[in-house]
Scaffold this active site. Structure first.
Site, short mmCIF file in Angstrom:
data_model
loop_
_atom_site.label_atom_id
_atom_site.label_comp_id
_atom_site.label_asym_id
_atom_site.label_seq_id
_atom_site.Cartn_x
_atom_site.Cartn_y
_atom_site.Cartn_z
N HIS A 101 0.80 -1.23 0.00
CA HIS A 101 0.00 0.00 0.00
C HIS A 101 0.83 1.28 0.00
O HIS A 101 0.28 2.37 -0.15
CB HIS A 101 -0.94 0.03 1.21
CG HIS A 101 -0.25 0.40 2.49
ND1 HIS A 101 0.56 -0.47 3.17
CD2 HIS A 101 -0.23 1.55 3.20
CE1 HIS A 101 1.04 0.14 4.24
NE2 HIS A 101 0.58 1.36 4.28
C1 UD1 Z 1 -2.07 6.17 5.05
C2 UD1 Z 1 -0.77 6.75 5.60
C3 UD1 Z 1 0.30 5.68 5.60
C4 UD1 Z 1 -0.16 4.44 6.35
C5 UD1 Z 1 -1.49 3.98 5.79
C6 UD1 Z 1 -1.96 2.82 6.63
C7 UD1 Z 1 -0.40 9.15 5.11
C8 UD1 Z 1 0.40 10.10 4.32
N1 UD1 Z 1 -0.28 7.85 4.77
O1 UD1 Z 1 -1.84 5.82 3.70
O2 UD1 Z 1 1.45 6.18 6.23
O3 UD1 Z 1 0.79 3.43 6.18
O4 UD1 Z 1 -2.43 5.05 5.83
O5 UD1 Z 1 -2.84 2.01 5.97
O6 UD1 Z 1 -1.10 9.54 6.01
N2 UD1 Z 1 -9.02 4.78 0.81
C9 UD1 Z 1 -10.26 4.19 0.70
N3 UD1 Z 1 -10.83 3.73 1.84
C10 UD1 Z 1 -10.26 3.84 3.06
C11 UD1 Z 1 -8.98 4.42 3.15
C12 UD1 Z 1 -8.38 4.89 2.02
O7 UD1 Z 1 -10.82 4.09 -0.38
O8 UD1 Z 1 -10.85 3.43 4.06
C13 UD1 Z 1 -8.40 5.37 -0.38
C14 UD1 Z 1 -8.45 6.90 -0.29
O9 UD1 Z 1 -9.66 7.38 -0.79
C15 UD1 Z 1 -7.28 7.32 -1.12
C16 UD1 Z 1 -6.29 6.16 -0.92
O10 UD1 Z 1 -7.03 5.05 -0.43
O11 UD1 Z 1 -7.63 7.40 -2.47
C17 UD1 Z 1 -5.17 6.53 0.01
O12 UD1 Z 1 -5.68 6.85 1.31
P1 UD1 Z 1 -4.84 7.80 2.31
O13 UD1 Z 1 -5.47 7.81 3.63
O14 UD1 Z 1 -4.58 9.10 1.65
O15 UD1 Z 1 -3.42 7.09 2.39
P2 UD1 Z 1 -3.00 5.59 2.69
O16 UD1 Z 1 -2.36 5.01 1.49
O17 UD1 Z 1 -4.13 4.83 3.30
N1 UDP Z 2 -3.76 -4.83 9.06
C1 UDP Z 2 -5.04 -5.31 9.36
N2 UDP Z 2 -5.80 -5.79 8.33
C2 UDP Z 2 -5.36 -5.81 7.04
C3 UDP Z 2 -4.06 -5.33 6.76
C4 UDP Z 2 -3.30 -4.82 7.79
O1 UDP Z 2 -5.45 -5.32 10.50
O2 UDP Z 2 -6.11 -6.25 6.16
C5 UDP Z 2 -2.95 -4.32 10.15
C6 UDP Z 2 -1.50 -4.78 10.13
O3 UDP Z 2 -1.41 -6.03 10.74
C7 UDP Z 2 -0.80 -3.68 10.89
C8 UDP Z 2 -1.69 -2.47 10.69
O4 UDP Z 2 -2.85 -2.93 10.01
O5 UDP Z 2 -0.82 -3.91 12.27
C9 UDP Z 2 -1.08 -1.33 10.00
O6 UDP Z 2 -0.74 -1.67 8.75
P1 UDP Z 2 -0.70 -0.73 7.49
O7 UDP Z 2 0.07 -1.58 6.58
O8 UDP Z 2 -2.03 -0.25 7.10
O9 UDP Z 2 0.11 0.60 7.94
P2 UDP Z 2 1.62 0.92 8.26
O10 UDP Z 2 2.00 0.11 9.43
O11 UDP Z 2 2.42 0.62 7.04
O12 UDP Z 2 1.62 2.37 8.54
#
Ligand code: UD1
Ligand code: UDP
Length: 362
Positions: free
Chosen positions: A208
């Site tokens: 991701h």
């Molecule tokens: C964010 C964090 C990242 C973390 C990750 C955990 C920042 C800069 N990044 O990244 O450090 O590792 O969360 O998972 O804050 N989206 C959905 N549904 C959701 C969530 C996200 O559709 O429930 C989509 C959003 O609409 C967007 C994309 O995913 O288009 C990215 O979401 P965003 O929260 O901006 O960043 P992450 O990649 O989730």
């Molecule tokens: N995680 C979860 N369900 C999923 C994928 C990840 O519960 O389907 C958990 C994962 O085990 C970890 C947490 O989400 O503890 C955070 O992971 P993510 O990769 O979203 O974020 P990061 O740690 O890279 O910021």
């Protein structure tokens, strides 16, 4: 002591659940949860509030799916408003997301004390949004809770001994959470049956990170590598919505098993019984270690360098060849996982005690 906790993204819900459990066990602490809304799908957000001990958010800001500046800016504005009303002693933030930076910045400008859990981590890659968020958050935090000695050393190298702040090495709250939910998973999770897998016969993978998903060359190489690995051992990927959207729009062909993101209890169970973890996640690299699994990290750097130096983890970047070679290397590496790199599972209690001592001037 009154704490406003700002969370918004999946890893923060998990970390906050461990600390909220400690708060409930210690008298005289009130916690108010603010959910920025950064993650909003049911299986990226609600599932964690439903199955973990996180209090229901008092504030739901519903800010998501925006550019970095717009997202952080709107959060800043809304958090400031609620802090005026709540007047907490502390704002508590976790990790390195946009929600982290917005919470810390709003509080600091109002002279409210900021506690940063997971302080001091560095990838030394300033192109990562997380690196920017964590450096800025650390710099304006009053209490910096470091999960590892590496994190403490990073802050010292940056001159933090000269800044007005307290650095406390606590261990990792994710270890607290993994221990607690590991036991629950054994009793409750049905995910292995649902996927028709058993111990050691699958690989758990996640993708991701922005640098991997938003660069089609990187994403294609990762997908091709996982396709290759999948031919020797089944690869299961709970797919983040960011990656899902891109794989669908770009029609990247994949052969591995994709499932919707799962709740933490199922995720812990998948980790505990897999053959190996392959990921670009921060948290999952450590969970692999907690559950005695080797890990291939599909990034150029990791903040969790002690996993690499001790042989539990290998970084491959997004190179197809390096990922496949990393898998082959880790498949035969025998590691001793009895080293306690991330504390004793009581980091959350230490954090709350330190905050109380800080307020009482001890
Ligand atoms: C964010 C964090 C990242 C973390 C990750 C955990 C920042 C800069 N990044 O990244 O450090 O590792 O969360 O998972 O804050 N989206 C959905 N549904 C959701 C969530 C996200 O559709 O429930 C989509 C959003 O609409 C967007 C994309 O995913 O288009 C990215 O979401 P965003 O929260 O901006 O960043 P992450 O990649 O989730
Ligand atoms: N995680 C979860 N369900 C999923 C994928 C990840 O519960 O389907 C958990 C994962 O085990 C970890 C947490 O989400 O503890 C955070 O992971 P993510 O990769 O979203 O974020 P990061 O740690 O890279 O910021």
């Amino acid at each position: 002591m009154k704490i406003v906790t700002v969370v918004g993204a999946r890893p923060q819900f998990i970390k906050a659940s461990a600390v909220s459990r400690a708060i409930k066990a210690i008298s005289g602490v009130e916690e108010i949860i603010v959910h920025t809304g950064q993650h909003f799908d049911k299986n990226m957000s609600d599932v964690f509030f439903d199955e973990m001990d996180i209090p229901k958010p008092k504030y739901n800001l519903e800010i998501n799916s925006l550019s970095h500046g717009a997202m952080t800016g709107r959060m800043l504005e809304e958090i400031e408003k609620l802090l005026v009303a709540e007047k907490p002693d502390f704002v508590m933030v976790y990790g390195d997301t946009n929600s982290t930076l917005a919470g810390a910045l709003a509080a600091k400008k109002m002279h409210i004390k900021v506690a940063h859990v997971e302080a001091g981590l560095r990838s030394f890659n300033m192109r990562m949004p997380e690196e920017i968020n964590r450096i800025l958050t650390d710099r304006i935090s009053d209490l910096l809770f470091c999960p590892t000695q590496t994190a403490v050393d990073n802050l010292k190298q940056e001159g933090y001994d000269n800044f007005q702040c307290d650095i406390v090495r606590t261990g990792d709250v994710m270890y607290d959470a993994a221990l607690f939910y590991g036991e629950k998973a054994e009793l409750q999770s049905k995910i292995l049956e649902e996927l028709d897998v058993s111990g050691g016969d699958y690989i758990l993978a996640t993708i991701h990170r922005q640098e991997n998903t938003d660069d089609l060359n990187n994403l294609s190489q990762i997908v091709r590598a996982l396709n290759t690995v999948n031919r020797s051992k089944r690869v299961i990927v709970p797919l983040h919505p960011r990656t899902k959207k891109i794989l669908e729009h770009q029609s990247v062909p994949f052969e591995f098993t994709v499932i919707e993101p799962v709740g933490y209890v199922d995720m812990v169970q998948l980790t505990a019984y897999c053959f190996m973890v392959m990921t670009d996640s921060g948290g999952l690299q450590k969970e692999a270690y907690f559950f005695g699994k080797n890990c291939v990290t599909m990034r150029e750097q990791t903040e969790w360098t002690e996993l690499v130096t001790n042989g539990y983890n290998i970084t491959t970047g997004a190179s197809e060849q390096k990922i496949i070679a990393g898998f082959e290397d880790m498949a035969i590496r025998k590691n001793d996982f009895s080293t306690q790199l991330y504390g004793d599972g009581k980091a959350s209690f230490q954090i709350i005690n330190s905050m109380q001592n800080f307020l009482s001037g001890n």
